[in-house]
Design an enzyme around this catalytic site. Structure first.
Site, PDB file in Angstrom:
ATOM      1  N   GLY A  17       7.007  -3.001  -9.867  1.00  8.17           N
ATOM      2  CA  GLY A  17       5.953  -3.049  -8.853  1.00  8.17           C
ATOM      3  C   GLY A  17       5.643  -4.460  -8.367  1.00  8.17           C
ATOM      4  N   ARG A 151     -11.805   7.380  -8.340  1.00 10.28           N
ATOM      5  CA  ARG A 151     -11.349   6.106  -8.913  1.00 10.28           C
ATOM      6  C   ARG A 151     -12.499   5.399  -9.634  1.00 10.28           C
ATOM      7  NH1 ARG A 151      -7.160   7.911  -8.431  1.00 10.28           N
ATOM      8  NH2 ARG A 151      -5.337   7.264  -7.233  1.00 10.28           N
ATOM      9  N   TYR A 154     -11.664   2.766 -12.603  1.00  5.81           N
ATOM     10  CA  TYR A 154     -10.776   1.770 -11.974  1.00  5.81           C
ATOM     11  C   TYR A 154     -11.598   0.826 -11.085  1.00  5.81           C
ATOM     12  CZ  TYR A 154      -6.914  -0.054  -9.127  1.00  5.81           C
ATOM     13  OH  TYR A 154      -6.017  -0.868  -8.467  1.00  5.81           O
TER      14      TYR A 154
HETATM   15  P1  NAD Z   1       2.727  -0.419 -11.847  1.00  2.99           P
HETATM   16  O1  NAD Z   1       1.486   0.317 -12.201  1.00  2.99           O
HETATM   17  O2  NAD Z   1       3.823   0.310 -11.166  1.00  2.99           O
HETATM   18  O3  NAD Z   1       3.289  -1.132 -13.153  1.00  2.99           O
HETATM   19  C1  NAD Z   1       2.402  -1.735 -14.040  1.00  2.99           C
HETATM   20  C2  NAD Z   1       3.142  -2.565 -15.063  1.00  2.99           C
HETATM   21  O4  NAD Z   1       2.154  -2.950 -16.011  1.00  2.99           O
HETATM   22  C3  NAD Z   1       4.222  -1.802 -15.816  1.00  2.99           C
HETATM   23  O5  NAD Z   1       5.402  -2.587 -15.878  1.00  2.99           O
HETATM   24  C4  NAD Z   1       3.608  -1.603 -17.203  1.00  2.99           C
HETATM   25  O6  NAD Z   1       4.575  -1.590 -18.246  1.00  2.99           O
HETATM   26  C5  NAD Z   1       2.682  -2.811 -17.307  1.00  2.99           C
HETATM   27  N1  NAD Z   1       1.586  -2.595 -18.248  1.00  2.99           N
HETATM   28  C6  NAD Z   1       0.819  -1.489 -18.404  1.00  2.99           C
HETATM   29  N2  NAD Z   1      -0.044  -1.673 -19.423  1.00  2.99           N
HETATM   30  C7  NAD Z   1       0.172  -2.928 -19.892  1.00  2.99           C
HETATM   31  C8  NAD Z   1      -0.396  -3.689 -20.935  1.00  2.99           C
HETATM   32  N3  NAD Z   1      -1.368  -3.192 -21.725  1.00  2.99           N
HETATM   33  N4  NAD Z   1       0.068  -4.943 -21.155  1.00  2.99           N
HETATM   34  C9  NAD Z   1       1.042  -5.448 -20.376  1.00  2.99           C
HETATM   35  N5  NAD Z   1       1.643  -4.784 -19.383  1.00  2.99           N
HETATM   36  C10 NAD Z   1       1.209  -3.527 -19.159  1.00  2.99           C
HETATM   37  O7  NAD Z   1       2.360  -1.723 -11.022  1.00  2.99           O
HETATM   38  P2  NAD Z   1       1.601  -1.914  -9.646  1.00  2.99           P
HETATM   39  O8  NAD Z   1       1.303  -0.613  -8.980  1.00  2.99           O
HETATM   40  O9  NAD Z   1       2.373  -2.961  -8.955  1.00  2.99           O
HETATM   41  O10 NAD Z   1       0.185  -2.504 -10.104  1.00  2.99           O
HETATM   42  C11 NAD Z   1       0.054  -3.845 -10.535  1.00  2.99           C
HETATM   43  C12 NAD Z   1      -1.377  -4.278 -10.355  1.00  2.99           C
HETATM   44  O11 NAD Z   1      -1.744  -4.152  -8.987  1.00  2.99           O
HETATM   45  C13 NAD Z   1      -2.390  -3.447 -11.144  1.00  2.99           C
HETATM   46  O12 NAD Z   1      -3.396  -4.305 -11.642  1.00  2.99           O
HETATM   47  C14 NAD Z   1      -2.960  -2.507 -10.103  1.00  2.99           C
HETATM   48  O13 NAD Z   1      -4.268  -2.082 -10.403  1.00  2.99           O
HETATM   49  C15 NAD Z   1      -2.941  -3.413  -8.886  1.00  2.99           C
HETATM   50  N6  NAD Z   1      -2.964  -2.667  -7.621  1.00  2.99           N
HETATM   51  C16 NAD Z   1      -1.966  -1.776  -7.333  1.00  2.99           C
HETATM   52  C17 NAD Z   1      -2.015  -1.060  -6.145  1.00  2.99           C
HETATM   53  C18 NAD Z   1      -0.955  -0.039  -5.794  1.00  2.99           C
HETATM   54  O14 NAD Z   1      -1.188   0.765  -4.875  1.00  2.99           O
HETATM   55  N7  NAD Z   1       0.203  -0.049  -6.428  1.00  2.99           N
HETATM   56  C19 NAD Z   1      -3.085  -1.261  -5.252  1.00  2.99           C
HETATM   57  C20 NAD Z   1      -4.077  -2.181  -5.589  1.00  2.99           C
HETATM   58  C21 NAD Z   1      -4.006  -2.882  -6.779  1.00  2.99           C
END
Ligand code: NAD
Length: 251
Positions: A17, A151, A154
């Site tokens: 991601g 949500r 979150y």
């Molecule tokens: P994702 O959810 O697809 O992947 C998350 C990664 O975090 C994974 O590789 C997982 O192994 C790792 N992870 C989970 N728990 C963990 C822990 N305890 N310690 C270390 N690593 C851990 O990734 P994403 O969707 O790119 O989200 C990344 C960030 O962006 C998050 O904080 C999310 O809240 C934020 N975000 C995402 C979106 C979206 O739509 N994807 C939108 C807004 C914010």
């Protein structure tokens, strides 16, 4: 010349991601390693991370559960300096306050918010000694910025990220340290796809989602903002929530 030449970046959730896009080059955008940073990429899923970054010069993969204070402290202790801290790890539980059991609250707060307290607290003394540093925290549009249904915990956790960001920015601006957070709307990542797949009709669910939020962002678009905030180009920016949402918030 890279925009992050000579800088050491500690990054979390780098296996997929936004976290992966931010550490690796993802054309046409440039990410941390391509811009010259030495990257310590971490994730709880070390096998996936190693698979993604193996043989990439400039990246070192390490296992890190961000919710484990001892793991955070011991990793940071091994580093001589940290110029950039990219706190990306986060989970996205579904539901209202009535669905949120105490265990759900604790787990989400620990991974999304307390982890940032652990990491910032461990890294800041190094940044203070260096007289410089940039912390980039991953928040969300779904936070104090905007309400969204289902949500609850979150949103609370990401609102906390905002407060943590502003407090650190205010306390350390005089030490040459900046702290900002990124607030994306929906971004095309594996976990977004999983959330869509969890609905009874994923095709319909995706269409309804797109209708609600507009275009879904690309991880590289978020990575480009993270590079800017990490670099000296943003030297006059601190304590800010940078909303990157394709215009969703305008509606
Ligand atoms: P994702 O959810 O697809 O992947 C998350 C990664 O975090 C994974 O590789 C997982 O192994 C790792 N992870 C989970 N728990 C963990 C822990 N305890 N310690 C270390 N690593 C851990 O990734 P994403 O969707 O790119 O989200 C990344 C960030 O962006 C998050 O904080 C999310 O809240 C934020 N975000 C995402 C979106 C979206 O739509 N994807 C939108 C807004 C914010």
């Amino acid at each position: 010349m890279g925009r992050l030449d000579g800088k050491i970046a500690l990054c979390t959730a780098s296996a997929q991601g936004i976290g992966l896009a931010t550490v690796l080059e993802s054309l046409p955008r440039k990410a941390f390693v391509k811009e010259g940073a030495r990257v310590i990429a971490t994730d709880i899923n070390i096998s996936k991370l190693e698979q993604k970054v193996k043989d990439v010069p400039g990246i070192e993969a390490k296992m890190l559960n961000v919710a484990d204070k001892d793991q955070v402290t011991s990793l940071v202790d091994q580093l001589d300096r940290v110029d950039i801290l990219f706190n990306c790890a986060g989970i996205v539980p579904n539901g209202t306050i009535l669905d949120c059991e105490e265990a759900d609250w604790d787990q989400t707060m620990n991974i999304n918010l307390k982890s940032m307290y652990f990491l910032c607290r461990a890294v800041l003394p190094k940044m203070v000694a260096q007289g410089s540093g940039s912390i980039v925290n991953m928040s969300s549009s779904v936070s104090n910025v905007k309400g969204a249904p289902m949500r609850f915990v979150y949103s609370v956790s990401k609102g906390g990220v905002s407060g943590l960001t502003k407090a650190i920015a205010a306390d350390f601006v005089s030490k040459g340290i900046r702290c900002n957070c990124i607030c994306p709307a929906a971004v095309e990542t594996p976990s977004l796809q999983e959330r869509i797949n969890a609905s009874p009709d994923p095709v319909k669910a995706r269409a309804a989602f797109v209708q609600k939020v507009g275009r879904i962002g690309k991880p590289e678009e978020i990575a480009a903002l993270a590079v800017y905030l990490a670099s000296d180009e943003s030297g006059y920016t601190t304590g800010q929530e940078l909303v990157i949402d394709g215009g969703w918030g305008l509606a």
